[in-house]
Design a protein around this motif. Structure first.
Motif, mmCIF file in Angstrom:
data_model
loop_
_atom_site.group_PDB
_atom_site.id
_atom_site.type_symbol
_atom_site.label_atom_id
_atom_site.label_comp_id
_atom_site.label_asym_id
_atom_site.label_seq_id
_atom_site.Cartn_x
_atom_site.Cartn_y
_atom_site.Cartn_z
ATOM 1 N N ALA A 53 -10.916 -4.729 -76.233
ATOM 2 C CA ALA A 53 -10.513 -5.345 -77.501
ATOM 3 C C ALA A 53 -9.052 -5.780 -77.457
ATOM 4 O O ALA A 53 -8.722 -6.900 -77.858
ATOM 5 C CB ALA A 53 -10.728 -4.359 -78.649
ATOM 6 N N GLU A 54 -8.183 -4.917 -76.960
ATOM 7 C CA GLU A 54 -6.760 -5.253 -76.872
ATOM 8 C C GLU A 54 -6.546 -6.493 -76.002
ATOM 9 O O GLU A 54 -5.749 -7.369 -76.349
ATOM 10 C CB GLU A 54 -5.969 -4.084 -76.296
ATOM 11 N N ALA A 55 -7.271 -6.547 -74.888
ATOM 12 C CA ALA A 55 -7.135 -7.698 -73.988
ATOM 13 C C ALA A 55 -7.634 -8.975 -74.662
ATOM 14 O O ALA A 55 -6.980 -10.019 -74.595
ATOM 15 C CB ALA A 55 -7.883 -7.443 -72.685
ATOM 16 N N LEU A 56 -8.776 -8.901 -75.310
ATOM 17 C CA LEU A 56 -9.320 -10.083 -75.989
ATOM 18 C C LEU A 56 -8.365 -10.581 -77.071
ATOM 19 O O LEU A 56 -8.128 -11.785 -77.194
ATOM 20 C CB LEU A 56 -10.691 -9.775 -76.597
ATOM 21 N N ILE A 57 -7.817 -9.669 -77.837
ATOM 22 C CA ILE A 57 -6.909 -10.061 -78.923
ATOM 23 C C ILE A 57 -5.636 -10.688 -78.346
ATOM 24 O O ILE A 57 -5.117 -11.664 -78.892
ATOM 25 C CB ILE A 57 -6.610 -8.858 -79.838
ATOM 26 N N ALA A 58 -5.157 -10.168 -77.212
ATOM 27 C CA ALA A 58 -3.959 -10.738 -76.575
ATOM 28 C C ALA A 58 -4.231 -12.116 -75.982
ATOM 29 O O ALA A 58 -3.410 -13.022 -76.086
ATOM 30 C CB ALA A 58 -3.451 -9.795 -75.481
#
Length: 168
Positions: A53-58
């Motif tokens: 999730a963190e990677a997708l949001i970034a």
């Protein structure tokens, strides 16, 4: 690029290595749909979907295929953790999509209290203008969980005040 591909393979491994691979991709921000899809698949990883999730949001992928993969993760067949994480990602990546707003609003009636609470929080952050969603939020004020009701009140406050300010 090879580091990105290797990281994408690790994400699918359903292990702590997959979580760390997601964090690497968050920093690399690759512009590759197959890697974005691997990250979206990582949301289904019940071990630690937060890394994906963190990677997708970034990275902020805008692909319809990525969106569909994230949408799949809110299905009740997946873990609560994966579902909650997918709701948050959808709300952050695709807040303007009416379908996202309606899919999240349907979750206000989910059997899982944590999913209902996350749906209310996410709707507050999206601040939808559609009256049908406002009615669903108002109906959720009858929820058996006081935490869900509190989140619904907060969402209504944000949503309705934003609509008054913008005149819509």
């Amino acid at each position: 690029v090879s580091q990105s591909r290797y990281s994408a393979q690790l994400i699918k491994s359903n292990s702590q290595s997959g979580y760390h691979a997601s964090l690497i991709l968050k920093e690399l921000k690759p512009d590759s749909e197959p890697i974005h899809l691997a990250l979206a698949q990582g949301l289904l990883n019940s071990y630690q979907p937060e890394g994906a999730a963190e990677a997708l949001i970034a990275i902020k992928p805008r692909s319809e295929r990525v969106y569909e993969q994230i949408l799949r993760a809110i299905n009740p067949d997946y873990s609560t953790s994966s579902r909650i994480t997918a709701i948050k990602v959808m709300a952050q990546l695709f807040p303007e999509k009416e379908q996202v707003q309606f899919e999240i609003s349907k979750l206000l009636k989910d059997s899982d209290r944590w999913v209902r609470e996350t749906a209310a929080i996410s709707l507050g952050s999206i601040s939808p203008r559609d009256e049908r969603i406002h009615l669903q939020l108002m109906d959720a004020l009858k929820d058996s969980s006081s935490d869900v009701r509190l989140r619904v009140i907060q969402a209504l406050k944000i949503t309705l005040s934003n609509n008054i300010v913008t005149g819509k």
